[in-house]
Enzyme design. Sequence first.
Site, PDB file in Angstrom:
ATOM      1  CG  ASP A  19      -0.308  -0.426   2.502  1.00 44.16           C
ATOM      2  OD1 ASP A  19       0.932  -0.408   2.580  1.00 44.16           O
ATOM      3  OD2 ASP A  19      -1.023  -0.769   3.437  1.00 44.16           O
ATOM      4  CG  ASN A  77      -9.013  -1.616  11.662  1.00 40.34           C
ATOM      5  OD1 ASN A  77      -8.054  -2.244  11.196  1.00 40.34           O
ATOM      6  ND2 ASN A  77      -9.495  -0.523  11.100  1.00 40.34           N
ATOM      7  CG  HIS A  94      -5.829  -2.197   8.526  1.00 43.36           C
ATOM      8  ND1 HIS A  94      -5.959  -0.900   8.990  1.00 43.36           N
ATOM      9  CD2 HIS A  94      -4.512  -2.461   8.578  1.00 43.36           C
ATOM     10  CE1 HIS A  94      -4.767  -0.424   9.292  1.00 43.36           C
ATOM     11  NE2 HIS A  94      -3.867  -1.353   9.057  1.00 43.36           N
ATOM     12  CD  GLU A 153      -8.827   0.902   7.436  1.00 43.92           C
ATOM     13  OE1 GLU A 153      -8.800  -0.028   8.271  1.00 43.92           O
ATOM     14  OE2 GLU A 153      -8.143   1.937   7.563  1.00 43.92           O
TER      15      GLU A 153
HETATM   16  C1  GLP Z   1      -0.313   0.300   8.466  1.00 46.56           C
HETATM   17  C2  GLP Z   1      -0.083  -0.447   7.170  1.00 46.56           C
HETATM   18  C3  GLP Z   1      -0.445  -1.902   7.311  1.00 46.56           C
HETATM   19  C4  GLP Z   1       0.235  -2.456   8.544  1.00 46.56           C
HETATM   20  C5  GLP Z   1      -0.300  -1.757   9.762  1.00 46.56           C
HETATM   21  C6  GLP Z   1       0.237  -2.303  11.082  1.00 46.56           C
HETATM   22  O1  GLP Z   1      -1.635   0.695   8.622  1.00 46.56           O
HETATM   23  N1  GLP Z   1      -0.793   0.098   6.072  1.00 46.56           N
HETATM   24  O2  GLP Z   1      -0.055  -2.606   6.148  1.00 46.56           O
HETATM   25  O3  GLP Z   1       0.010  -3.815   8.639  1.00 46.56           O
HETATM   26  O4  GLP Z   1       0.081  -0.402   9.623  1.00 46.56           O
HETATM   27  O5  GLP Z   1       1.354  -1.599  11.480  1.00 46.56           O
HETATM   28  P1  GLP Z   1       2.291  -1.955  12.680  1.00 46.56           P
HETATM   29  O6  GLP Z   1       3.168  -3.027  12.233  1.00 46.56           O
HETATM   30  O7  GLP Z   1       3.044  -0.668  12.933  1.00 46.56           O
HETATM   31  O8  GLP Z   1       1.438  -2.322  13.825  1.00 46.56           O
END
Ligand code: GLP
Length: 251
Positions: free
Chosen positions: A76, A145, A147, A152
């Site tokens: 993303d 959440n 995702h 989402e």
């Molecule tokens: C962001 C990214 C996701 C990732 C998520 C979790 O929202 N777009 O792809 O999985 O963060 O991040 P973290 O590893 O910092 O908890």
Amino acid sequence: MQRLPDTPIPTFLVETQASANSHLADEITALQKERSGRIALGLATGSSPIGLYAELVRRFEEDWIDLSFVQTFNLDEYRGLPAGHPASYRAFMSEHLFRKINLGPKNTHLPPTEAEDLDEACAAWEEAIRAAGGVDWQLLGVGRNGHVGFNEPGSPFDSRTRRVKLAESTREANARFFDSPDEVPTEAVTMGIGTILDAKRLRVLAFGETKAEILGRVLRGEDDPSIPLNALRRHPDAALYIDEAAASRLG
Ligand code: GLP
């Protein structure tokens, strides 16, 4: 590393994040050797993958692995950030991995975000993944959440790469990477859940107590189709690597 019994997605409890990172780096190393480096990796951002990227950089520096022919496809990217913004996922990947392993820009792909015809650009991006032979190994984090990428809750399991709106809870969780919460974009482009499920292997890292509740709902709950992480129940080679804090609501 201990495989937890009776989970709908294979789940491994790790003693340390470093042990998960070294296991996943071993998988990538083996794949790279098997295929003389010609592999496509799906990559993720956030805090969870940082240690794995550091481990890959270490192996590259010590000549264990040659990543020069690897093609990478990131899950993303935010929409609306100026090019080179330090919180963009391109900048994140460059800082933690790309520039440290000498991966040229031609090998690294992030979803298109600013094209005039974004739908067409997203279709071309999906085509680029197919042209690379599909993603061999996809890394994922999970949002609080549930995702995956920026899909989402409520995203269809057959969705493809597209423009999405970010949930407020996601914007709050990601505000730590920006100077002020208002700066967090409201939109992004993400690989769809269907795109992610096409990868041959899916590997999820989830560390810390902020992930405990969602993991409890997914690993001990019903197959709720509104939670994107549940899509991985439908994949033949998916696995989660979680630490003790993330596993604290599994009963
Ligand atoms: C962001 C990214 C996701 C990732 C998520 C979790 O929202 N777009 O792809 O999985 O963060 O991040 P973290 O590893 O910092 O908890």
